[in-house]
Design a protein around this motif. Structure first.
Motif, PDB file in Angstrom:
ATOM      1  N   ARG A 148       0.767  -1.226  -0.170  1.00  0.00           N
ATOM      2  CA  ARG A 148      -0.053   0.328   0.010  1.00  0.00           C
ATOM      3  C   ARG A 148       0.748   0.731   0.318  1.00  0.00           C
ATOM      4  N   PRO A 149       1.676   1.561   0.943  1.00  0.00           N
ATOM      5  CA  PRO A 149       2.414   2.782   0.592  1.00  0.00           C
ATOM      6  C   PRO A 149       3.045   2.702  -0.502  1.00  0.00           C
ATOM      7  N   GLU A 152       0.430   3.746  -3.066  1.00  0.00           N
ATOM      8  CA  GLU A 152      -0.870   4.670  -3.245  1.00  0.00           C
ATOM      9  C   GLU A 152      -0.009   5.916  -3.321  1.00  0.00           C
ATOM     10  N   LEU A 153       1.694   5.909  -3.021  1.00  0.00           N
ATOM     11  CA  LEU A 153       2.314   7.439  -3.272  1.00  0.00           C
ATOM     12  C   LEU A 153       2.237   7.220  -4.201  1.00  0.00           C
ATOM     13  N   LYS A 454       1.120  13.098   1.967  1.00  0.00           N
ATOM     14  CA  LYS A 454       1.013  12.197   3.349  1.00  0.00           C
ATOM     15  C   LYS A 454      -0.128  11.667   2.586  1.00  0.00           C
ATOM     16  N   SER A 455       0.302  10.424   3.639  1.00  0.00           N
ATOM     17  CA  SER A 455      -0.430   8.905   3.603  1.00  0.00           C
ATOM     18  C   SER A 455      -2.862   9.503   3.203  1.00  0.00           C
ATOM     19  N   ASP A 458      -7.249   5.701   4.491  1.00  0.00           N
ATOM     20  CA  ASP A 458      -7.507   5.666   5.254  1.00  0.00           C
ATOM     21  C   ASP A 458      -9.194   4.498   4.973  1.00  0.00           C
TER      22      ASP A 458
END
Ligand code: ZN
Length: 570
Positions: A148-149, A152-153, A454-455, A458
């Motif tokens: 995910r990190p 997502e980025l 920023k992430s 959620d």
């Protein structure tokens, strides 16, 4: 003096306003120019609900993807549910102007966020049958947890999620990805899955689902035999297919993609309603469009493999492979999403792995050593900077960008190099007709100047709770920090009191082996509900408050467990 005073009065207000929903976006000092063909492509995404047939409607332009409603006897079926609860509700409101029948089933054409994250927005806490291919849950878990990190980025750079409305023109397959820090993101897990095909009748509608790997391995298409309507998911949309996506993905097999399009071509389709871009009407037009599309994919695939077998490297093949004259001007093969050059590189490396065959790329110099040598060859840092500056003046923006790789590798905070990198990225972005590339350049331009991403993903609790423990423990393992636990051997047993599942983590040799059984003589035992453990890992609740409220029991003591958890990234 007076102006300053007024500014002081206004600025906190401005700060307050700008901190609301849109505060994740970044704007540019000057107005950006837009490639004219990209600008024109926005016409594809006029926001509306199109009536395909008496009982079939498609909502376009509300978010990145389309959502399709099939109206049955006493209920409706929704195919793809948008990227967020808010967007899903907006679409549902439009559908409610047509019918008030309840949602009886949802079909996910594949696992991508823009097709699934609006499901709790559509149905709330309600239970509904959700149809998908049997691989969809696996890929959902993978995206939500393990990778995910970075997904997502890179994904948010590519979709321009952080760019303001002036910088973002369209996303090639939809107007924009409607995700922001306050988005409700809920992907309900499919509960009706199949392997090859599935025929069902829902509310009087005969529906056939077929596995059709292409843009993703779990892709399906929906065939409505009585209506002669085919919903191809993301295996066709009005742009060159994303045989490779720059946000990064596992290999997409073009061979399978053409085979899936061939499967569709076998039907007498009168209405083709893709999950992105507008529907196509008419048997012949549909057949021809599907044929053109699969031919474009096959051409790029075959020619890449042909040159690969002759020993050319991937970058050499990129120079060779372009769509032939007969396909080059086809409306469905314009590069507003995928690109031929990226596809070639991906096919090469998907088949042969990282090594392009050139011995100098087998064990290349490290980026720092190479930068030092380039600078020395140019006659010093200032000389290379001069070269970069004159390259920019000559409008050689790619070369300027490449030179700033060397400059900033050695002097990361050199302001002139930063400015050159920023300005070349802006120019590359402005000239680009492919929105993915435009957004990536422009977003990184802002990052070069210090903008921090920023992430903002959620997922809601319902989604978190349905992720299997296996995915949660996979996630834990890839977050181990070896420097913190060198030479440490530690065994932890987990008992999940609500599901009865038992797991263990053995720490040794700077790896964390997770297994779905208990081991003998553990150093630490943890007893907790699986839902609470998932909430803890997803940072939906704090560790200390959970411990103090007795929701997690640890022996010998919480200190040891805290120490264990400190070996992992947050
Ligand atoms: Zn999609």
């Amino acid at each position: 003096m007076r102006f300053k005073y007024i500014y002081l009065l206004i600025s906190p207000l401005f700060f307050f306003v700008s901190c609301k929903e849109e505060n994740h976006k970044t704007s540019f000092e000057k107005e950006l120019s837009i490639n004219s063909s990209l600008q024109k492509h926005s016409e594809e995404f006029k926001k509306e609900v199109i009536k395909v047939k008496e009982n079939i409607y498609v909502a376009i332009g509300f978010g990145l993807a389309n959502s399709i409603m099939i109206v049955g006897d006493n209920g409706i079926i929704i195919v793809d549910v948008m990227e967020s609860g808010e967007t899903a509700k907006e679409v549902l409101e439009e559908f409610r102007k047509i019918t008030n029948k309840p949602i009886k089933a949802i079909i996910y054409t594949h696992n991508h966020a823009d097709h699934v994250f609006g499901s709790t927005g559509m149905v709330g806490d309600g239970q509904v049958d959700i149809y998908a291919h049997e691989l969809t849950p696996y890929y959902l878990d993978r995206v939500v947890s393990v990778t995910r990190p970075i997904t997502e980025l890179r994904g948010f750079r590519m979709f321009g999620v952080y760019l303001d409305d002036e910088a973002l023109v369209n996303c090639g397959i939809g107007p924009k990805l409607n995700i922001n820090p306050t988005s409700q993101l809920g992907a309900i897990r499919p509960n009706k899955t199949f392997k090859d095909s599935l025929a069902v009748t829902i509310e009087g509608i005969d529906i056939e689902l077929y596995h059709a790997p292409g843009e993703t391995n779990d892709q399906l298409f929906v065939w409505l035999p009585n209506e002669k309507v085919l919903l191809p998911g993301d295996n066709i949309y009005k742009t060159f297919p994303n045989l490779y996506t720059i946000r990064g993905t596992i290999y997409r097999d073009p061979k399978q993609w053409t085979q899936s399009l061939d499967k569709m071509r076998a039907y007498e389709i009168e209405y083709l309603v893709p999950s992105h871009t507008r529907p196509i009407f008419g048997k012949d037009l549909i057949h021809n469009t599907l044929t053109t599309y699969r031919d474009g994919i096959q051409y790029v695939y075959d020619q890449t493999i042909r040159y690969m077998n002759k020993g050319l490297t991937s970058s050499e093949i990129v120079e060779k492979v372009h769509l032939p004259e007969s396909l080059r001007n086809e409306a469905f093969l314009q590069e507003f999403y995928g690109k031929v050059s990226w596809s070639v590189t991906n096919i090469f490396h998907g088949n042969l792995g990282f090594f392009d065959g050139n011995p100098s790329t087998l064990q290349p110099l490290s980026p720092t050593i190479k930068a030092e040598k380039m600078i020395s060859m140019a006659g010093g840092f200032d000389k290379l900077l001069e070269q970069a500056s004159s390259a920019f003046s000559s409008k050689e923006y790619q070369w300027t960008l490449e030179l700033t790789d060397y400059l900033l590798r050695i002097e990361p905070s050199d302001e002139q190099s930063i400015d050159l990198r920023y300005n070349s990225l802006i120019k590359l972005g402005e000239n680009e007709s492919n929105p993915n590339a435009r957004h990536y350049y422009l977003t990184i331009a802002k990052e070069v100047k210090g903008f921090k991403i920023k992430s903002i993903v959620d997922p809601d609790l319902r989604t978190i709770h349905t992720i299997p423990l296996e995915a949660m423990f996979d996630n834990l393992s890839v977050n181990l920090i070896p420097d913190k636990c060198e030479n440490i051997r530690l065994n932890v047993n987990f008992s999940f009191t609500d599901t009865g599942e038992k797991w263990s983590v053995q720490l040794r040799n700077s790896i964390a082996e997770a297994q779905s059984y208990h081991i003998e003589n553990p150093d630490i035992t943890v007893s907790v509900k699986s839902t609470i453990w998932k909430e803890l890992l997803a940072k939906k609740r704090g560790g200390l408050t959970t411990y103090l409220s007795g929701d997690i029991e640890v022996t010998p003591g919480i200190g040891d467990f805290k120490e264990f958890m400190s070996y992992f990234e947050e």
